[in-house]
Design a protein around this motif. Structure first.
Motif, PDB file in Angstrom:
ATOM      1  N   GLU A   1      -5.087  20.888 -10.377  1.00 20.68           N
ATOM      2  CA  GLU A   1      -5.090  19.627 -11.111  1.00 20.68           C
ATOM      3  C   GLU A   1      -6.485  19.017 -11.096  1.00 20.68           C
ATOM      4  OE1 GLU A   1      -2.173  16.889  -9.877  1.00 20.68           O
ATOM      5  OE2 GLU A   1      -0.470  18.254 -10.159  1.00 20.68           O
TER       6      GLU A   1
ATOM      7  N   THR B   1     -10.643  33.478  -8.523  1.00 18.65           N
ATOM      8  CA  THR B   1     -10.769  32.073  -8.932  1.00 18.65           C
ATOM      9  C   THR B   1     -11.922  31.943  -9.907  1.00 18.65           C
ATOM     10  OG1 THR B   1      -9.950  31.326  -6.787  1.00 18.65           O
ATOM     11  CG2 THR B   1     -11.072  29.698  -8.163  1.00 18.65           C
TER      12      THR B   1
ATOM     13  N   GLN C   1      -8.432  23.391 -19.650  1.00 12.95           N
ATOM     14  CA  GLN C   1      -7.400  24.276 -19.100  1.00 12.95           C
ATOM     15  C   GLN C   1      -6.306  24.553 -20.125  1.00 12.95           C
ATOM     16  OE1 GLN C   1      -6.403  21.968 -15.626  1.00 12.95           O
ATOM     17  NE2 GLN C   1      -7.582  23.290 -14.259  1.00 12.95           N
TER      18      GLN C   1
ATOM     19  N   GLN D   1      -8.339  18.927 -17.984  1.00 14.62           N
ATOM     20  CA  GLN D   1      -7.030  19.205 -18.574  1.00 14.62           C
ATOM     21  C   GLN D   1      -7.150  19.772 -19.990  1.00 14.62           C
ATOM     22  OE1 GLN D   1      -4.612  15.704 -18.328  1.00 14.62           O
ATOM     23  NE2 GLN D   1      -4.118  16.020 -16.157  1.00 14.62           N
TER      24      GLN D   1
ATOM     25  N   LEU E   1     -11.072  26.333 -11.941  1.00 16.12           N
ATOM     26  CA  LEU E   1     -10.493  26.197 -13.281  1.00 16.12           C
ATOM     27  C   LEU E   1      -9.116  26.862 -13.337  1.00 16.12           C
ATOM     28  CD1 LEU E   1     -11.285  25.006 -16.038  1.00 16.12           C
ATOM     29  CD2 LEU E   1     -12.213  27.241 -16.645  1.00 16.12           C
ATOM     30  N   VAL E   2      -9.027  28.075 -12.847  1.00 19.75           N
ATOM     31  CA  VAL E   2      -7.773  28.809 -12.816  1.00 19.75           C
ATOM     32  C   VAL E   2      -7.813  29.739 -11.606  1.00 19.75           C
ATOM     33  CG1 VAL E   2      -8.659  30.594 -14.355  1.00 19.75           C
ATOM     34  CG2 VAL E   2      -6.189  30.294 -14.133  1.00 19.75           C
TER      35      VAL E   2
ATOM     36  N   SER F   1      -2.197  29.839 -11.253  1.00 16.77           N
ATOM     37  CA  SER F   1      -2.074  28.382 -11.129  1.00 16.77           C
ATOM     38  C   SER F   1      -3.333  27.712 -11.678  1.00 16.77           C
ATOM     39  CB  SER F   1      -1.865  27.969  -9.666  1.00 16.77           C
ATOM     40  OG  SER F   1      -2.983  28.354  -8.886  1.00 16.77           O
ATOM     41  N   TYR F   2      -3.126  26.469 -12.095  1.00 11.71           N
ATOM     42  CA  TYR F   2      -4.219  25.673 -12.638  1.00 11.71           C
ATOM     43  C   TYR F   2      -4.385  24.439 -11.748  1.00 11.71           C
ATOM     44  CZ  TYR F   2      -3.630  28.549 -16.818  1.00 11.71           C
ATOM     45  OH  TYR F   2      -3.549  29.587 -17.694  1.00 11.71           O
TER      46      TYR F   2
END
Length: 1151
Positions: free
Chosen positions: A883, A855, A891, A888, A870-871, A880-881
């Motif tokens: 929310e 992560t 990302q 946004q 963040l990711v 996955s990103y």
């Protein structure tokens, strides 16, 4: 697998199976009590039923206890009575329990009945029925509560009979009345029953009753007479109940009285009698007639001694009845005038007269008697003009039964006989002082009757015809005043405050106190003049009558009541005034204050203020104050709420009532006023102490949360620790501590080893949860829920909204083969450049049986900001990103890659200023467990990389081309500004032209051109003629603004604002700081110079010579033309106009 492990698992499965059996195979205990609130009256019994179900053996006799909670201290429980412990009761109930005034009796093995035989005012409150558990486990509900409201007894029953003892002959008619009313503020119904307690009978028998649903029910033994219409009960008005018994029988002898019951509907929809009251009894004796009848057909005749009379003479009407066996027959005879019955003689010789002529019978003007076996005579003396008409006789044959009752046969009428009565001359005249009188209900009615032309003694009779009797035309006697001054009051008014006066020789007064609406109608004053005859007897000679209409205004139409408050919304501890304003006449009203706390509960009586000023408190007197103020037009009753608590919240109402003729009258109440009591606005703030998210197994896990700000210094706090496990739904309670610091372990703690879990309340309202020797299963999100409690002004505790803090904890096994590069880095890049961040494993990457999850976290440069994912790369390789609205953009510009097994790379494209901050990666190690599933074994974080994104330094320089400040009107205005230096050769420019007018605030946009050279007219250009304005982008990044045909209003300061834009490596455009140049312009009138005086003089000197030359030229040309015309006649030569002879620059050779 070891033996101890198998034993532990078996024990767990056994325990789980027992619990499942209990939950699924057996019903839980349920205790139910009679639903409340129960409204009961002081001095009457209270009963409460209670039962329990769900015990394993329903036939086992259960023990019960009853507890009480008073409104003044609802949290304190008071022992009332127990089926097991005879010494259970507190002192306040002990004496009543010992004397069996309070009982608790089993109705069955699992149900009991609690009873108070005589309720006291102090018995109001909540009652709790508790069953004592007789089994080894607790499952279900073992207690239930209901509430009891104690009401004042307001039921009034009164019998307005003149006589307490009456004697009638059998066959007569009996009429008795009683009044029943109640002032209970709750909605109740009344039932009324008339009883006959016969001589020698042990118990009274009901004659007839009107139940709470207004249904008539005859008593046993009276059904036949009721069906024949001989027994009846009617309700007259709001509170009068009238019994009628026709054809009395000897068996009716005894004591007759009426009894009223007040009923209320309980929440279970059943009706309960809460009060009973009876009126004084009337003793009735019915005399029997011993002769048996032998009735044949009747022949009835009528005769008069004189058919034409003068007023004041005597009228004698005889009735003759012929029948077989006449001497042994029973019959009734009646005299009718114009179809209306005047008088009747019954079978036993009793005379009955209609209400309109009852006064004449009592004064001797009307007499009737049986003068023989077949003869009956009616005498009227003196007669009046209204006595004329058609007279008839009517007879009924009667048969007497074995029980002494009479059965009436068909009537037989005689032929009519006309009687004419003429008036004689008399000077007597009567006049009412007012023929239309209005009076308020409860007030005093006074009527004045004046007399003129009287010569002899006078008597007066006052009569009344109610509005309901208007159709019959019958008057009832109010009172009479004889010529000797003796007053006789009519039967209906014997219990009323009424009197007749002769205030002077020619004036009679009628006064009636406590007027009711039934007193409205027509009042008649009849004055009679008396003369002395030759024989010395006094006879009535003349009578005159006058009427007056009386209107009674009801109390409901007179009184107006409203309830208001300036502050109906309160905070706990505040006070306010509720003002009940009563407008109208001063009447002896009773004021009742009620409070309805909820929609499902009924109103509760707070206090009652009587007309005498006595106050009866039903609520807690310490929470209210009452004050009354009066003005000439209204009375104000002010209920002050001293220190509000949630118990004082609800809908208040001011209700009025008064007693009229011993009957309660409920008057219109005020509209309900809602009072809201809000808790103080919570200021609670809770923080959690920073601590590591991860820790190793078998270490102590400590978590703290503290109250950083409280609503009050006296606040108490209740703390609950919850845990949310990953992959599980809902939270589980670890432990809780109430506001008194009593700690209770939750279900999760009990199942997971409560001996490892503890909580400590430290100084400064800090609460520390400790889980010793942490296990892998202790991982999760821990929630610290803090509830703030404030103590109200009356000692009750009130809860404010809770505050929650979440603390993440992850317990990992101790693993030594995972190491992540801990090097800290400082990176500085220019805005628009790309950035690469690396996360490397220094050990553990070579093991093929291990999977890694990673992560990347981002932390803003703002102090105390938290890490935001963040990711995320899952251990299965899924990317996955999470929310996050604020990330946004970031990302969308990141690129994640894994160049090797031990390296994880995060690329950031086109860095922006907002990307600055700290970046860190976290690597989680997963291994296969014994069940073949991947389980996290270790986790480690990398060193922090601090990224700084620097802004591109702008080199933009802008110059304006020199141009004159002033220019003439209608000339073109041109202004230029040029970029002399740019930050980059690839820069683009956006230009905006603004204008600042002298004497005006702010700039107005002329036009603008974006970086793609798209021109847009501004508001100033659109309002001032956009067709005159244009801009040209010239070589060398020069921007020229042109305003054609300049006007005076175009003068001002023009600003050329140039914005520089750079394109990043990935096509994004970034704006650099703008540069501005100002150009002044002033537009003048044509020919104008700076000095207006000088300009005028110079213009004059130039104009004069020009005019002189022009005049000379015109004169010269005119003379020349004139000479040519005179020498050659008509001019055929060439004209001087250029259109006919154009001028050639060179001579033509042919010419």
């Amino acid at each position: 697998m070891s033996f101890s492990h198998l034993l532990l698992r078996g024990t767990f499965l056994l325990f789980w199976g027992i619990q499942l059996h209990i939950q699924l195979g057996e019903a839980s205990v349920l205790t139910q009590v009679q639903a409340g609130p129960l409204y009961r009256v002081v001095g009457y019994p209270l009963t409460i039923s209670c039962n329990v179900s769900g015990f394993s053996n329903p036939d086992t006799k259960q023990d019960f206890e009853f507890l009480a909670f008073k409104p003044q201290n609802p949290d304190r429980e008071l022992n009332v009575i127990s089926t097991r412990d005879p010494n259970f009761s507190f002192a306040m109930y002990y004496t009543r329990v010992k004397s069996e005034a309070i009982t608790l009796e089993h109705q069955s093995a699992t149900s009991i009945l609690f009873q108070m035989k005589s309720l006291e005012e102090t018995d109001e409150g909540e009652y709790e029925c508790c069953v004592l558990n007789s089994e080894s486990v607790y499952i279900g509900t073992y207690s239930a509560k209901t509430s009891v409201q104690v009401l004042e007894n307001t039921l009034i029953v009164d019998s307005p009979h003149v006589h307490t003892s009456l004697t009638h002959d059998e066959g007569d008619t009996l009429t008795l009345s009683c009044k029943a009313s109640s002032n209970t503020f709750q909605h109740t119904h009344l039932s009324v029953t008339w009883y006959l307690h016969g001589r020698g009978e042990a118990l009274p028998r009901p004659i007839i009753s009107l139940d709470r649903d207004l249904t008539l029910n005859p008593g046993p033994g009276f059904q036949v007479r009721y069906q024949a219409g001989l027994v009846g009960l009617e309700k007259v008005g709001e509170a009068l109940y009238r019994l009628k018994m026709a054809e009395l029988e000897v068996s009716d002898t005894g004591r007759i009285y009426c009894q009223a019951q007040e009923w209320i509907q309980d929440p279970d929809r059943s009706w309960f009698s809460i009060a009973t009251s009876a009126a004084d009894a009337t003793t009735l004796e019915v005399k029997a007639k011993e002769v048996a009848p032998d009735v044949g057909s009747l022949v009835v005749r009528v005769s008069v001694q004189q058919a034409t009379l003068q007023e004041g003479q005597q009228l004698s009407v005889s009735c003759s009845v012929e029948a077989q066996s006449l001497a042994a027959s029973f019959f009734s005879v009646a005299w009718l005038r114009d179809g209306q019955e005047l008088a009747r003689i019954g079978p036993t010789g009793v005379l009955s007269v209609g209400s309109e002529d009852g006064g004449r019978e009592r004064s001797g003007e009307l007499r009737a008697a049986r003068t023989g076996d077949r003869e009956h005579r009616l005498t009227l003396k003196p007669v009046r003009t209204q006595d004329q008409g058609e007279y008839q006789c009517r007879a009924w044959p009667l048969e007497r039964g074995e029980d002494g009752s009479f059965t009436q046969g068909a009537s037989q009428d005689s032929s009519p006989q006309q009687v004419t009565i003429s008036a004689i001359e008399s000077g007597l005249s009567v006049a009412m002082e007012q023929q239309n009188v209005s009076v308020n209900e409860g007030g005093r009615l006074q009527l004045t009757c004046g007399v003129n032309g009287a010569k002899g003694p006078l008597s007066v009779a006052w009569q009344h015809r109610s509005l309901t009797a208007a159709g019959t035309g019958l008057f009832g006697d109010v009172l009479t005043l004889s010529r000797d001054g003796v007053m006789a009051i009519g039967g209906e008014y014997s219990q009323r405050s009424v009197r007749g006066l002769r205030s002077s020789a020619d004036t009679f007064l009628l006064e009636l106190g406590e007027v009711t609406t039934s007193d409205a109608g027509v009042y008649q004053c009849t004055v009679s003049e008396w003369t002395t005859g030759m024989a010395g007897s006094t006879e009535k000679s003349h009578s005159q009558s006058q009427k007056a209409d009386v209107m009674v205004h009801s109390v409901e139409s007179l009184l107006k009541v409203d309830l208001k408050s300036r502050d109906p919304q309160l905070t706990v501890g505040e006070g306010t005034d509720l003002v009940c304003r009563i407008r109208g006449p001063r009447l002896p009203v009773t004021v009742t204050w009620t409070l309805q706390r909820g929609e499902s509960s009924g109103p509760e009586n707070i206090l009652t203020l009587s007309p005498s000023g006595d106050v009866i408190w039903r609520g807690d007197q310490g929470r209210y104050q009452l004050k009354t103020s009066t003005t000439p037009h209204e009375v104000r009753h002010i209920l002050r709420i001293l220190q509000a608590s949630p118990r004082e919240a609800g809908r208040y109402q001011c209700e009025l009532s008064m007693i009229v003729e011993k009957v309660h009258r409920k008057l219109p109440a005020s509209y309900p006023l809602a009072v809201l009591v809000n808790q103080p606005e919570s200021k609670l703030s809770v923080v959690s102490s920073p601590s590591p998210v991860e820790q190793h197994v078998n270490t102590d896990m400590e978590m703290k949360c503290s109250v950083s700000q409280a609503t009050s210094d006296t606040s108490h706090f209740a703390v609950t620790w919850l845990v949310q496990k990953e992959g599980e739904e809902g939270n589980q309670t670890v432990l809780s501590s109430d506001r008194d610091a009593v700690v209770t372990l939750g279900a999760w703690a009990q199942s997971g080893g409560g001996e490892r879990i503890s909580m400590q309340r430290m100084k400064g309202n800090t609460f520390e949860l400790t889980i010793r020797q942490a296990r892998i299963g202790d991982s999760g999100s821990y929630l610290c829920v803090v509830e703030e409690w404030l103590q109200g002004p009356h000692g009750q505790w009130h809860q404010l909204p809770a505050s929650t803090k979440t603390i993440e904890r992850r317990v990992l096994e101790t693993v030594k083969d995972l190491r992540v590069d801990q090097t800290k880095q400082q990176l500085k890049v220019t805005e628009g450049e790309d950035v690469e961040l690396n996360c490397s494993l220094t050990s553990g990457a070579s093991d093929p049986s291990v999977l890694y999850a990673l992560t990347w976290f981002y932390m803003d440069s703002v102090p105390s900001s938290s890490k935001v994912p963040l990711v995320v790369l899952g251990h299965r390789g899924t990317l996955s990103y999470p929310e996050n609205q604020g990330l946004q953009d970031l990302q969308g510009r990141i690129c994640f890659s894994r160049p090797s097994r031990s390296s994880f790379r995060l690329a950031l494209q086109g860095a922006r200023q907002g990307d600055g901050g700290s970046y860190q990666c976290q690597v989680d190690q997963y291994r296969l467990n014994d069940q073949g599933t991947w389980e996290q074994k270790a986790s480690e974080e990398s060193g922090i990389t601090n990224l700084t994104v620097m802004v591109t330094v702008s080199k933009l320089s802008v110059v304006s081309s020199p141009s004159p400040v002033e220019q003439h009107i209608n000339t073109d205005m041109e202004m230029k500004c040029s970029v002399s230096q740019a930050t980059s050769d690839t820069s683009r420019f956006a230009v905006t032209w603004l204008v600042q007018k002298e004497g005006e605030e702010g700039n107005q946009t002329v036009l603008s051109s974006d970086r793609d050279a798209v021109v847009t007219l501004g508001a100033w250009a659109q309002s001032g003629g956009g067709e005159r304005i244009s801009m040209q982008r010239m070589k060398g990044n020069t921007f020229e603004l042109t305003i054609r045909k300049a006007r005076i209003g175009d003068s001002g300061s023009y600003l050329c604002v140039v914005e520089e834009w750079l394109q990043g490596p990935h096509g994004q455009w970034h704006q650099l700081p703008a540069s501005t140049k100002t150009i002044e312009r002033r537009v003048l009138e044509t020919g104008g110079v700076s000095d207006p005086t000088c300009s005028s003089a110079i213009g004059l000197w130039i104009l004069v010579p020009i005019l002189c030359v022009l005049l000379a030229t015109i004169l010269f040309l005119s003379m020349k033309l004139h000479l040519q015309a005179s020498t050659t006649g008509k001019n055929t030569g060439n004209s001087l106009w250029a259109e006919e002879h154009p001028m050639n620059p060179k001579p033509n050779p042919e010419d």
